[in-house]
Design a protein around this motif. Structure first.
Motif, PDB file in Angstrom:
ATOM      1  N   HIS A  90       0.851  -1.179  -0.369  1.00 22.15           N
ATOM      2  CA  HIS A  90       0.140  -0.083   0.306  1.00 22.15           C
ATOM      3  C   HIS A  90       0.903   1.209  -0.212  1.00 22.15           C
ATOM      4  N   LEU A  91       0.372   2.328  -1.201  1.00 22.01           N
ATOM      5  CA  LEU A  91       1.878   3.426  -0.987  1.00 22.01           C
ATOM      6  C   LEU A  91      -0.158   4.610  -1.225  1.00 22.01           C
ATOM      7  N   CYS A 121       8.202  -2.238  -7.476  1.00 21.08           N
ATOM      8  CA  CYS A 121       7.682  -3.110  -6.429  1.00 21.08           C
ATOM      9  C   CYS A 121       6.092  -3.479  -6.777  1.00 21.08           C
ATOM     10  N   ARG A 122       6.897  -5.033  -6.472  1.00 12.60           N
ATOM     11  CA  ARG A 122       6.036  -5.767  -7.042  1.00 12.60           C
ATOM     12  C   ARG A 122       4.750  -6.529  -6.356  1.00 12.60           C
ATOM     13  N   SER A 123       4.739  -6.050  -5.456  1.00 10.88           N
ATOM     14  CA  SER A 123       3.918  -6.639  -4.406  1.00 10.88           C
ATOM     15  C   SER A 123       2.694  -5.507  -4.078  1.00 10.88           C
ATOM     16  N   LEU A 124       3.041  -4.429  -4.926  1.00 13.80           N
ATOM     17  CA  LEU A 124       1.814  -3.816  -4.669  1.00 13.80           C
ATOM     18  C   LEU A 124       0.301  -3.458  -5.317  1.00 13.80           C
ATOM     19  N   ARG A 125      -0.571  -3.212  -3.965  1.00 14.58           N
ATOM     20  CA  ARG A 125      -1.783  -3.845  -4.655  1.00 14.58           C
ATOM     21  C   ARG A 125      -2.927  -2.592  -4.811  1.00 14.58           C
ATOM     22  N   PHE A 126      -1.656  -1.570  -3.995  1.00 12.47           N
ATOM     23  CA  PHE A 126      -3.029  -0.278  -3.274  1.00 12.47           C
ATOM     24  C   PHE A 126      -1.981   0.981  -4.021  1.00 12.47           C
ATOM     25  N   LEU A 127      -2.945   1.358  -4.739  1.00 14.43           N
ATOM     26  CA  LEU A 127      -1.927   2.832  -5.411  1.00 14.43           C
ATOM     27  C   LEU A 127      -2.553   4.334  -5.357  1.00 14.43           C
ATOM     28  N   ASP A 128      -2.127   5.126  -4.263  1.00 14.75           N
ATOM     29  CA  ASP A 128      -3.228   6.241  -4.543  1.00 14.75           C
ATOM     30  C   ASP A 128      -1.808   7.754  -4.781  1.00 14.75           C
ATOM     31  N   LEU A 129      -2.246   8.328  -6.159  1.00 12.89           N
ATOM     32  CA  LEU A 129      -1.743   9.815  -5.953  1.00 12.89           C
ATOM     33  C   LEU A 129      -2.287  10.400  -6.768  1.00 12.89           C
ATOM     34  N   SER A 130      -3.597  10.367  -5.770  1.00 14.93           N
ATOM     35  CA  SER A 130      -4.323  11.460  -6.470  1.00 14.93           C
ATOM     36  C   SER A 130      -4.244  13.555  -5.743  1.00 14.93           C
ATOM     37  N   ILE A 131      -4.952  13.656  -6.230  1.00 12.50           N
ATOM     38  CA  ILE A 131      -4.759  15.411  -5.545  1.00 12.50           C
ATOM     39  C   ILE A 131      -3.181  15.771  -5.491  1.00 12.50           C
ATOM     40  N   ASN A 132      -2.196  15.495  -6.562  1.00 12.10           N
ATOM     41  CA  ASN A 132      -0.740  15.915  -6.479  1.00 12.10           C
ATOM     42  C   ASN A 132      -0.474  16.592  -7.819  1.00 12.10           C
ATOM     43  N   ASN A 133       0.581  17.158  -7.796  1.00  8.43           N
ATOM     44  CA  ASN A 133       0.375  17.910  -8.917  1.00  8.43           C
ATOM     45  C   ASN A 133       1.746  17.351  -9.860  1.00  8.43           C
ATOM     46  N   ILE A 134       1.074  15.594  -9.853  1.00 12.31           N
ATOM     47  CA  ILE A 134       1.968  15.064 -11.041  1.00 12.31           C
ATOM     48  C   ILE A 134       1.658  15.535 -13.013  1.00 12.31           C
ATOM     49  N   GLY A 135       2.716  15.769 -12.914  1.00 11.70           N
ATOM     50  CA  GLY A 135       2.695  16.099 -15.034  1.00 11.70           C
ATOM     51  C   GLY A 135       2.899  15.324 -16.071  1.00 11.70           C
ATOM     52  N   ASN A 189      -0.188  -7.398  -8.925  1.00 10.78           N
ATOM     53  CA  ASN A 189      -1.760  -7.974  -8.018  1.00 10.78           C
ATOM     54  C   ASN A 189      -1.994  -6.233  -7.878  1.00 10.78           C
ATOM     55  N   LEU A 190      -2.018  -5.518  -8.806  1.00 10.60           N
ATOM     56  CA  LEU A 190      -2.177  -3.745  -7.989  1.00 10.60           C
ATOM     57  C   LEU A 190      -4.590  -3.931  -8.219  1.00 10.60           C
ATOM     58  N   ARG A 191      -4.802  -3.793  -7.653  1.00 16.02           N
ATOM     59  CA  ARG A 191      -6.411  -3.848  -7.102  1.00 16.02           C
ATOM     60  C   ARG A 191      -6.586  -2.417  -7.579  1.00 16.02           C
ATOM     61  N   THR A 192      -6.087  -0.897  -6.302  1.00 20.23           N
ATOM     62  CA  THR A 192      -6.719   0.156  -6.833  1.00 20.23           C
ATOM     63  C   THR A 192      -5.871   1.174  -7.459  1.00 20.23           C
TER      64      THR A 192
END
Length: 224
Positions: free
Chosen positions: A74-75, A92-106, A120-123
Motif C-alpha cells: 500500500h502506498l 514494487c512488485r507486491s503493490l496492491r493499492f496506489l493512491d497518487l491523487s490530488i497531487n501536482n504530477i504532470g 497484483n494492483l487492485r486499486t
C-alpha cells in the motif's frame, strides 16, 4: 515534511535479509523505520508493507528509493507531491493499492505503465493531477484492478475500448462500491460499448467531458 526523502532512502534496508535478521536487536534504536509514524511492516520479516504519506505537506518528486521496497503493498501519497510519475514504482512488485491523487504530477503517463506496474494492483487512483495526453491502452493490462480513478486528470482524446476488458472492477477498500470514474477530463468521441457490459460495475462517472454520439446502456448491470 522536512527530511521525508531521507527517511525513504533508509527504508529499503528492510528489504535485505541482513536487515531483517538484525531488526529485533535494533528495533528500539532511534530512527528504526518500522517504528516511524506512517510506516507499517510485516512483523514476521520486518519488511515495509505500507506507507501512509498523504496530506503531509511533502514537496518535490517521489524518490527512487521507494522502488527498493519489494514488499510494499500500500502506498498512500495523495495531496503532496509534484514531478512526473516515477518508473521506480515498477519495482514494487507486491503493490496492491496506489493512491497518487490530488497531487501536482504532470507530463505523459509512461507508455509501458500497464505492463510494468505489478499485476497484483487492485486499486489505482490518479485523480486530480495534471497529466498530458490520453489514457493509455496499456492500463487495460492491469486485469486485477477493482477500482480505477482517473477523474480531473486533464486527459484528452478517446476512452480506450479496452477498458471494457477490466472485468474485475469491483471493490474499493473493504466495501463494494464498484466504480469507474472518468469525470472532469477532456475526453471526446463515444463511450466504448464494452464498458456497459462490465459485470460488476454499479457506478460510472463521466460528467464534464466532451463525449459525442448516441448513448446506449443496454446490458448495464446497474440498470437491471
Amino acid at each position: 515534511m522536512a527530511g521525508w526523502a531521507c527517511c525513504l532512502l533508509m527504508l529499503p534496508v528492510l528489504t535485505s535479509g541482513a536487515a531483517a535478521q538484525s531488526r529485533s536487536a535494533s528495533a528500539s534504536a532511534a530512527g528504526a523505520p518500522c517504528s516511524w509514524p506512517n510506516v507499517a511492516c510485516d512483523s514476521a520479516a520486518g519488511r515495509v508493507t505500507k506507507l501512509y504519506l498523504d496530506n503531509l505537506n511533502i514537496t518535490g518528486p517521489i524518490v527512487d528509493a521507494v522502488g527498493g521496497l519489494s514488499s510494499l503493498e500500500h502506498l498512500h501519497l495523495s495531496n503532496n507531491i509534484s514531478g512526473v510519475l516515477p518508473t521506480a514504482l515498477y519495482r514494487c512488485r507486491s503493490l496492491r493499492f496506489l493512491d497518487l491523487s490530488i497531487n501536482n504530477i504532470g507530463g505523459k503517463l509512461p507508455d509501458d505503465l500497464g505492463n510494468r506496474l505489478g499485476r497484483n494492483l487492485r486499486t489505482l487512483y490518479f485523480g486530480a493531477n495534471r497529466f498530458d495526453g490520453s489514457v493509455l491502452v496499456s492500463l487495460c493490462m492491469l486485469r486485477n484492478l477493482r477500482y480505477l480513478g482517473l477523474s480531473e486528470c486533464n486527459f484528452t482524446g478517446t476512452v480506450p475500448a479496452e477498458l471494457g476488458q477490466l472485468t474485475k472492477l469491483k471493490e474499493f477498500s473493504d466495501v463494494q462500491v464498484e466504480i469507474l470514474d472518468l469525470s472532469d477530463n477532456s475526453f471526446t468521441g463515444t463511450i466504448p460499448a464494452g464498458i456497459w457490459r462490465l459485470p460488476n460495475l454499479k457506478e460510472f462517472m463521466v460528467y464534464n467531458n466532451s463525449f459525442t454520439g448516441n448513448l446506449q446502456v443496454d446490458g448495464f448491470p446497474a440498470t437491471g
